[in-house]
Design a protein around this motif. Structure first.
Motif, PDB file in Angstrom:
ATOM      1  N   HIS A 160       0.980  -1.117   0.164  1.00 36.14           N
ATOM      2  CA  HIS A 160      -0.023   0.325   0.271  1.00 36.14           C
ATOM      3  C   HIS A 160       0.930   1.230   0.081  1.00 36.14           C
ATOM      4  CE1 HIS A 160      -2.086   2.658   1.998  1.00 36.14           C
ATOM      5  NE2 HIS A 160      -3.047   2.923   1.036  1.00 36.14           N
ATOM      6  N   ALA A 161       2.178   0.882   1.141  1.00 39.26           N
ATOM      7  CA  ALA A 161       2.724   3.291   0.778  1.00 39.26           C
ATOM      8  C   ALA A 161       3.778   2.803  -0.292  1.00 39.26           C
ATOM      9  CB  ALA A 161       3.769   2.278   1.947  1.00 39.26           C
ATOM     10  N   ARG A 212       2.457   7.566  -6.821  1.00 40.26           N
ATOM     11  CA  ARG A 212       1.654   8.158  -6.859  1.00 40.26           C
ATOM     12  C   ARG A 212       1.967   9.513  -6.052  1.00 40.26           C
ATOM     13  NH1 ARG A 212      -4.475   8.610  -3.735  1.00 40.26           N
ATOM     14  NH2 ARG A 212      -2.837   8.951  -1.504  1.00 40.26           N
ATOM     15  N   GLU A 213       2.635   9.592  -4.923  1.00 44.00           N
ATOM     16  CA  GLU A 213       3.255  10.677  -4.801  1.00 44.00           C
ATOM     17  C   GLU A 213       4.177  11.397  -5.335  1.00 44.00           C
ATOM     18  OE1 GLU A 213       2.326  13.962  -1.179  1.00 44.00           O
ATOM     19  OE2 GLU A 213       1.197  12.311  -1.670  1.00 44.00           O
ATOM     20  N   PRO A 244      -3.223  -3.044   1.161  1.00 42.90           N
ATOM     21  CA  PRO A 244      -4.115  -3.377   0.408  1.00 42.90           C
ATOM     22  C   PRO A 244      -4.989  -2.163   0.503  1.00 42.90           C
ATOM     23  CG  PRO A 244      -3.076  -2.809   2.759  1.00 42.90           C
ATOM     24  CD  PRO A 244      -2.314  -3.224   1.780  1.00 42.90           C
ATOM     25  N   TYR A 245      -4.363  -1.659  -1.710  1.00 43.41           N
ATOM     26  CA  TYR A 245      -4.963  -0.517  -2.127  1.00 43.41           C
ATOM     27  C   TYR A 245      -6.316  -0.381  -2.143  1.00 43.41           C
ATOM     28  CZ  TYR A 245      -0.748  -3.760  -3.618  1.00 43.41           C
ATOM     29  OH  TYR A 245       0.403  -4.359  -4.427  1.00 43.41           O
ATOM     30  N   LEU A 297     -16.733   6.989   8.183  1.00 48.81           N
ATOM     31  CA  LEU A 297     -15.838   5.613   8.063  1.00 48.81           C
ATOM     32  C   LEU A 297     -15.702   5.108   6.507  1.00 48.81           C
ATOM     33  CD1 LEU A 297     -14.180   3.402   9.323  1.00 48.81           C
ATOM     34  CD2 LEU A 297     -15.991   2.019   8.727  1.00 48.81           C
ATOM     35  N   HIS A 298     -16.700   5.742   5.393  1.00 44.79           N
ATOM     36  CA  HIS A 298     -16.119   5.188   3.923  1.00 44.79           C
ATOM     37  C   HIS A 298     -15.722   6.025   3.313  1.00 44.79           C
ATOM     38  CE1 HIS A 298     -19.138   1.178   3.788  1.00 44.79           C
ATOM     39  NE2 HIS A 298     -19.602   2.710   4.851  1.00 44.79           N
ATOM     40  N   HIS A 299     -15.716   7.547   3.788  1.00 43.65           N
ATOM     41  CA  HIS A 299     -15.384   8.735   3.133  1.00 43.65           C
ATOM     42  C   HIS A 299     -13.402   8.860   3.886  1.00 43.65           C
ATOM     43  CE1 HIS A 299     -18.501  10.976   1.807  1.00 43.65           C
ATOM     44  NE2 HIS A 299     -19.001  11.234   3.141  1.00 43.65           N
ATOM     45  N   VAL A 300     -13.722   7.908   4.898  1.00 42.29           N
ATOM     46  CA  VAL A 300     -11.450   7.582   5.362  1.00 42.29           C
ATOM     47  C   VAL A 300     -11.171   7.007   4.361  1.00 42.29           C
ATOM     48  CG1 VAL A 300     -10.798   7.456   7.445  1.00 42.29           C
ATOM     49  CG2 VAL A 300     -12.109   8.989   8.001  1.00 42.29           C
ATOM     50  N   LEU A 301     -11.722   5.950   4.878  1.00 43.09           N
ATOM     51  CA  LEU A 301     -11.191   4.820   4.222  1.00 43.09           C
ATOM     52  C   LEU A 301     -11.096   5.064   2.324  1.00 43.09           C
ATOM     53  CD1 LEU A 301     -13.793   1.570   5.389  1.00 43.09           C
ATOM     54  CD2 LEU A 301     -11.221   2.202   5.948  1.00 43.09           C
ATOM     55  N   GLU A 302     -11.506   6.255   1.923  1.00 40.93           N
ATOM     56  CA  GLU A 302     -12.177   6.190   0.772  1.00 40.93           C
ATOM     57  C   GLU A 302     -10.227   7.007   0.183  1.00 40.93           C
ATOM     58  OE1 GLU A 302     -14.255   7.969  -2.930  1.00 40.93           O
ATOM     59  OE2 GLU A 302     -14.962   8.163  -1.031  1.00 40.93           O
ATOM     60  N   ASN A 303     -10.504   8.081   1.599  1.00 47.22           N
ATOM     61  CA  ASN A 303      -9.064   9.391   1.120  1.00 47.22           C
ATOM     62  C   ASN A 303      -7.649   8.369   1.405  1.00 47.22           C
ATOM     63  OD1 ASN A 303      -7.810  11.226   3.905  1.00 47.22           O
ATOM     64  ND2 ASN A 303      -8.545  11.975   1.710  1.00 47.22           N
ATOM     65  N   ASN A 304      -7.926   7.290   1.797  1.00 47.49           N
ATOM     66  CA  ASN A 304      -6.579   5.971   2.053  1.00 47.49           C
ATOM     67  C   ASN A 304      -6.646   5.105   1.325  1.00 47.49           C
ATOM     68  OD1 ASN A 304      -5.057   7.021   4.647  1.00 47.49           O
ATOM     69  ND2 ASN A 304      -7.339   7.307   5.148  1.00 47.49           N
ATOM     70  N   ASP A 305      -7.273   4.744  -0.400  1.00 49.56           N
ATOM     71  CA  ASP A 305      -7.117   4.248  -1.133  1.00 49.56           C
ATOM     72  C   ASP A 305      -5.873   4.718  -1.614  1.00 49.56           C
ATOM     73  OD1 ASP A 305      -9.229   2.225  -0.421  1.00 49.56           O
ATOM     74  OD2 ASP A 305     -10.683   3.761  -2.207  1.00 49.56           O
ATOM     75  N   VAL A 306      -5.320   3.951  -2.864  1.00 48.27           N
ATOM     76  CA  VAL A 306      -4.587   4.148  -3.371  1.00 48.27           C
ATOM     77  C   VAL A 306      -4.472   4.460  -5.101  1.00 48.27           C
ATOM     78  CG1 VAL A 306      -2.809   4.363  -1.836  1.00 48.27           C
ATOM     79  CG2 VAL A 306      -3.136   2.377  -3.165  1.00 48.27           C
ATOM     80  N   THR A 307      -5.668   3.925  -5.851  1.00 49.36           N
ATOM     81  CA  THR A 307      -5.664   4.223  -6.793  1.00 49.36           C
ATOM     82  C   THR A 307      -6.515   4.961  -7.766  1.00 49.36           C
ATOM     83  OG1 THR A 307      -7.859   3.063  -6.046  1.00 49.36           O
ATOM     84  CG2 THR A 307      -6.310   1.855  -6.696  1.00 49.36           C
TER      85      THR A 307
END
Length: 477
Positions: free
Chosen positions: A277-278, A284-285, A305-306, A398-408
């Motif tokens: 994931h990192a 991306r960064e 866990p992308y 929770l969904h917004h927080v999880l989406e904020n940490n997707d990497v796709t």
């Protein structure tokens, strides 16, 4: 229709508006330009850099940082911010942060030196199919970086330097899940201390840095924020800080080694488990914000866990027994520390776990020790009302927080390989296929899924991934 709330006038207005908060003061709401697809926010020139937070639902008071279009931090003279509309209500706050140089070196300590003969014997005893060619010096680096909100913080990591290599390329490795703060790789640089009488090696991931440097790369391995001797708590699987910690370690390494020694124009990125994931977050960064400084030639991500908001969430909701249930309170503790959604967990955990779970993932014990006190089916510790809400309400915080940490949510321009074991029960392979499909749908041309070994699990696939990734990098260098 998208509209924004005017905090100062406390009413909905026809044109979008923005509350700007600089330091502790408020300024008038300003008009946001909206063309039906993108929104553009006017920002003030300030004395210090700034960040922009957004919130999709003020009932939850959970503020997020945009992952695209928002360098960390925004420079003081930046006057606009543009992003694609989400199709939902969105509210913004701008804040000033301290002005400092990211990646500035605090200290560099030589900890170990590994010579090819002894190191290759050690690798041979562990059946690791790689032979190193260079003596490797291992340094513990302490440096300044940013926390998830752009504030100055101290972090640690490891630097691995090969001998007799001119202008070596950079290999940036992102390590897997570690719960105990003291077990960070920069504290585990002496492998000989970890060998049992039967020659069984408790292999620190710092060994990957030795392997990469032994093949001629300068390798960096951040502890991430809050691990090793870093400040604060570790924001586990927090995408932006996984990336910024790695970038600033590389900058500190360059300061230490000298401007002309290290070649950022040949950069390779890899990592496993959390590090998968990192690694994608880092790729991306680098591509999005630092392409003028780093040139990523390839990225190899293993068992990551992308898709936190879809695949990982659905896997949790399935209720299957998990081999490492501590992952889940670790994620919640991490995100709660960053986003502050439920300080006392009274709305999340059933009563008997409210005090226990945060203590189990505070960085003082290992994951194996924590697992003994956590049900294998983690949803059993969640309150019924919370569970029903996150299952039925896609606008839950929770969904917004999880989406904020997707990497796709970007398009890789360099080759990206997603290595994953088909029998991985820790992080299911659906993550890799989902990420590949999303990337290709968005226009990526060179993304593929690879199984390091047939029917591999999370553990048996790890070392084959490492050696295959380094072999692939060598073919591109």
């Amino acid at each position: 229709m998208i509209h924004f709330f005017n905090f100062l006038r406390q009413k909905t207005i026809t044109s979008a508006s923005l509350l700007l908060l600089f330091g502790c003061g408020f300024v008038d709401a300003q008009t946001i330009n909206y063309n039906g697809r993108d929104i553009t926010l006017p920002l003030q020139v300030t004395e210090n850099p700034k960040i922009l937070k957004y919130n999709n639902n003020l009932n939850y008071n959970v503020w997020l940082l945009p992952s695209i279009g928002h360098p960390l931090p925004l420079l003081s003279d930046v006057t606009t911010f543009t992003e694609k509309t989400s199709g939902k209500n969105r509210f913004y706050i701008a804040e000033e942060v301290e002005n400092f140089e990211r990646g500035s070196l605090i200290s560099a300590e030589l900890r170990e030196t590994y010579r090819p003969f002894i190191t290759n014997l050690l690798l041979l005893t562990q059946n690791i199919d790689i032979a190193i060619e260079h003596t490797v010096e291992c340094f513990r680096i302490t440096y300044f970086t940013v926390d998830p909100w752009g504030n100055k913080t101290k972090a640690t990591g490891s630097l691995f330097v090969p001998s007799n290599v001119s202008n070596p390329p950079l290999a940036m490795y992102q390590h897997g899940t570690i719960l105990k703060k003291a077990d960070a790789p920069s504290n585990k640089l002496n492998f000989l201390e970890n060998i049992s009488p039967n020659l069984d090696l408790s292999f620190s991931e710092a060994g990957i840095g030795v392997m990469a440097a032994g093949k001629g790369y300068v390798a960096t391995l951040p502890d991430y924020l809050g691990m090793g001797s870093g400040d604060g708590y570790h924001p586990y699987v927090h995408a932006r800080s996984e990336a910024t910690a790695a970038i600033d370690l590389a900058r500190a390494a360059k300061e230490f080694l000298g401007e002309d020694f290290l070649n950022f124009k040949k950069t390779f990125v890899f990592g496993y488990s959390q590090g998968g994931h990192a690694a994608v977050a880092l790729n991306r960064e680098l591509q999005t914000y630092h392409a003028d400084e780093f040139n990523v030639l390839a990225c190899a991500a293993g068992a990551g866990p992308y898709s936190m908001s879809e695949i990982m969430f659905e896997d949790l909701m399935s209720g299957r027994p998990h081999p490492n249930p501590f992952y889940f309170p670790y994620v919640l503790q991490s995100y709660n520390t960053v986003y502050n959604f439920d300080p006392d967990y009274s709305e999340i955990y059933i009563e008997e776990y409210i005090e226990i779970l945060p203590q189990l993932v505070d960085g003082m014990i290992t994951g194996n020790e924590a697992n003994k006190q956590i049900p294998e089916v983690f949803i059993d510790v969640l309150q019924g009302s919370f569970l029903a809400d996150i299952r039925g309400n896609k606008e839950h915080w929770l969904h917004h927080v999880l989406e904020n940490n997707d990497v796709t949510n970007w398009v890789p321009e360099n080759p990206l390989r997603l290595y994953h074991g088909a029998d991985d029960k820790n992080i299911i392979i659906d993550n890799a296929y989902h990420a590949r499909d999303v990337f290709k749908k968005q226009g990526a041309e060179d993304v593929e899924v690879i199984e390091p070994i047939p029917n591999g699990n999370h553990y048996t696939s790890a070392m084959p991934f490492m050696t295959q990734a380094l072999e692939w990098f060598s073919s591109l260098d």
